[in-house]
Enzyme design. Structure first.
Site, short mmCIF file in Angstrom:
data_model
loop_
_atom_site.label_atom_id
_atom_site.label_comp_id
_atom_site.label_asym_id
_atom_site.label_seq_id
_atom_site.Cartn_x
_atom_site.Cartn_y
_atom_site.Cartn_z
N GLU A 198 -3.22 27.57 38.97
CA GLU A 198 -3.88 27.04 40.18
C GLU A 198 -3.77 27.98 41.38
O GLU A 198 -3.54 27.56 42.51
CB GLU A 198 -3.34 25.64 40.50
N GLU A 316 -5.77 22.21 31.73
CA GLU A 316 -4.95 21.08 32.18
C GLU A 316 -5.86 20.02 32.74
O GLU A 316 -6.72 20.29 33.57
CB GLU A 316 -3.94 21.56 33.25
#
Length: 547
Positions: A198, A316
């Site tokens: 991220e 994810e």
């Protein structure tokens, strides 16, 4: 296997009680069996092991306990049983603290301490130590259970903070190099190394410019090439493990160039915050569920334009972020979102879909406190066992509340359908057929366009005739797996398969997931707020022969 008595099946599904009569809808679904429109990986179903310490809390709850890569009880016998049920489950080790992990191997530039809560730390935690003894223990479990390993590397090592959440400078590969070298020296098979978590686009907590990220990926590829130089099997390099940003992803592909990235991973938490009181409403809203298709479509197009050598992975996805929704993400209702997104991701040529998490948080496939399966565990297992790699297109005249997906059956001939009924009042009765050579082939029986009557009622006529005459000829059956919540409570933590609650056996085994067997030419009945996998072993699908 239980065989459904067809007279009872028809009386319950075709002639419902008067109170339900207005809630019955008839539909037809046509499956194109001549072309595979997308293809997933053999290990499409994936689950994550995160890094969170036991004191990770969200919304005044601490739903992690000892369930992460650093503290999970690996000697729990059911953990191995739950993983082995998939035979070869892909597990991705990664998460928010991934870019603060220090690998305790080789010469370190600073002491290696456990994660600790600190003010000003990324996500409120310090850097944390990953000991090689623990890596050894994890690999013993992985070898025993046949896990396919994806490992997320620390992509902030060596960088410096610039301002706000912006980080700059070159990545220092030395710690990762030593860790990968240790892994190879031990013979631990890692299928893929993922770079960062991220940090793409605007980032979550921290971000790195795409141009810098691309240069660092080239450095990682060099490390992989060097360490695995004498290995016959080379691992994949995947990145960036963040939220899709079209311009950022395109730049990353441009800078890194061909032969560096094998797969582009992106994260999805389209349900919003875990404490959102409207989570259930979002999950049951077909329009809301469909919104994420734009992300899948845009990523597919970005890869095709800028890096056709790479594939798309969901690295994810937990539905609701911040550990998921309490008494939502770990209940039956969450499977409507989860299975729908598996179906949607497949249609857009997504090769791998990693669920956050295997265990930990409210969104674990396994309950973080008991290690026993949550409903989504069985949804994942059924998909893994029934839905093959080949994705087939279909056309349906059903309203949006009946979601439908078609795949080549896994490991055998035929076609498997996934039906998701999001309506709380409509009972869908659906006839399936395949389109081939301008004729309609209804589940093994050919019908030409000039046949009299609708496909639906032709099927009904054949079924009623069979029941009435009790022909001695052996009938052809299809397999049905109908999923409902225990006692009809959507937020139940117990899933029911064909009327039987799915519960771990007394000797600690996963319950058998047995189908009901139904006459292949009868229409399929899907009750309100339920899910069904329908397997047609005799449906001829020439496209599936090419996979």
């Amino acid at each position: 296997m239980r065989i459904v008595h067809l007279s009872l099946f028809i009386s319950l599904c075709i002639f419902p009680a008067a109170s339900l009569a207005e809630g019955v809808a008839y539909s037809s679904i046509e499956v194109n069996v001549t072309e595979v429109v997308a293809e997933t990986d053999d290990n499409f179903i994936c689950a994550t092991l995160d890094w969170w310490p036991h004191d990770k809390c969200s919304y005044n709850r601490c739903p992690w306990g000892y369930s992460s890569a650093i503290n999970l009880n690996l000697s729990n016998p059911f953990m191995a049983t739950a993983i082995q049920a998939f035979k070869n489950l892909r597990i991705r080790i990664g998460g928010s603290l991934q870019d603060q992990v220090v690998y305790d191997v080789g010469e370190l530039k600073s002491p290696c301490h456990p994660f600790q809560k600190i003010n000003g730390g990324l996500f409120g935690f310090s850097k944390g130590c990953f000991h090689m003894k623990r890596w050894d223990e994890l690999n013993r479990l992985f070898r025993k259970t046949g896990v396919v390993v994806t490992f997320g590397l620390n992509a902030l090592n060596g960088r410096h903070w610039i301002k706000q959440d912006v980080w700059g400078g070159d990545w220092d590969p030395s710690n990762a190099h030593n860790f990968i070298k240790y892994t190879v020296s031990k013979g631990y098979p890692v299928d893929s190394w993922e770079f960062g978590n991220e940090l793409s686009g605007s980032g979550i907590g921290a971000r790195v410019a795409a141009e810098q990220y691309g240069k660092d990926l080239i450095a990682l590829r060099k490390v992989i090439h060097e360490v695995y130089e004498s290995s016959h099997v080379k691992p994949l390099v995947i990145a960036p493990g963040g939220f899709f940003d079209e311009q950022w992803y395109a730049k990353l592909l441009e800078v890194s160039g061909q032969g560096v990235i094998n797969a582009m991973t992106h994260h999805i938490y389209n349900l919003g915050a875990g404490n959102d009181p409207s989570l259930v409403n979002k999950i049951l809203n077909p329009s809301f569920l469909s919104e994420i298709s734009t992300t899948f479509s845009n990523l597919r197009d970005t890869i095709q334009r800028h890096g056709a050598w790479a594939s798309a992975w969901v690295g994810e996805s937990g539905g609701a972020y911040n550990s998921g929704g309490h008494q939502v993400s770990n209940t039956f209702v969450n499977s409507f979102w989860y299975l729908d997104q598996l179906g949607m991701a497949s249609k857009y040529n997504t090769k791998v879909y990693c669920r956050q998490s295997l265990i930990g948080g409210n969104y674990g496939l396994l309950n973080w406190s008991t290690s026993l399966p949550n409903p989504d565990y069985y949804s994942a297992l059924l998909w893994h066992r029934l839905m093959g790699k080949g994705v087939l297109a279909l056309q349906s005249d059903a309203p949006p509340h009946l979601r439908s997906y078609a795949h080549c059956s896994k490991g055998r001939a035929g076609v498997t359908l996934l039906l998701i009924n999001l309506s709380n009042e409509t009972h869908f009765i659906t006839q399936f057929h395949s389109s081939r050579n301008n004729n309609v082939r209804t589940l093994g029986i050919d019908h030409h366009p000039d046949d009299k009557g609708t496909i639906l009622f032709q099927g009904l006529k054949r079924t009623v005739s069979f029941v009435g005459t009790r022909s001695s000829k052996a009938p052809t059956f299809r397999e049905e797996y109908h999923l409902t919540p225990k006692d009809g409570y959507l937020q139940s933590q117990v899933m029911v398969l064909n009327g039987t609650p799915l519960e771990v056996t007394g000797d600690g085994e996963i319950p058998a997931l047995e189908p009901a067997l139904v006459d292949v030419n009868s229409p399929v009945s899907v009750g309100p707020l339920s899910i069904a996998f329908i397997v047609f072993p005799a449906m001829y699908a020439p496209a599936c022969n090419q996979i």
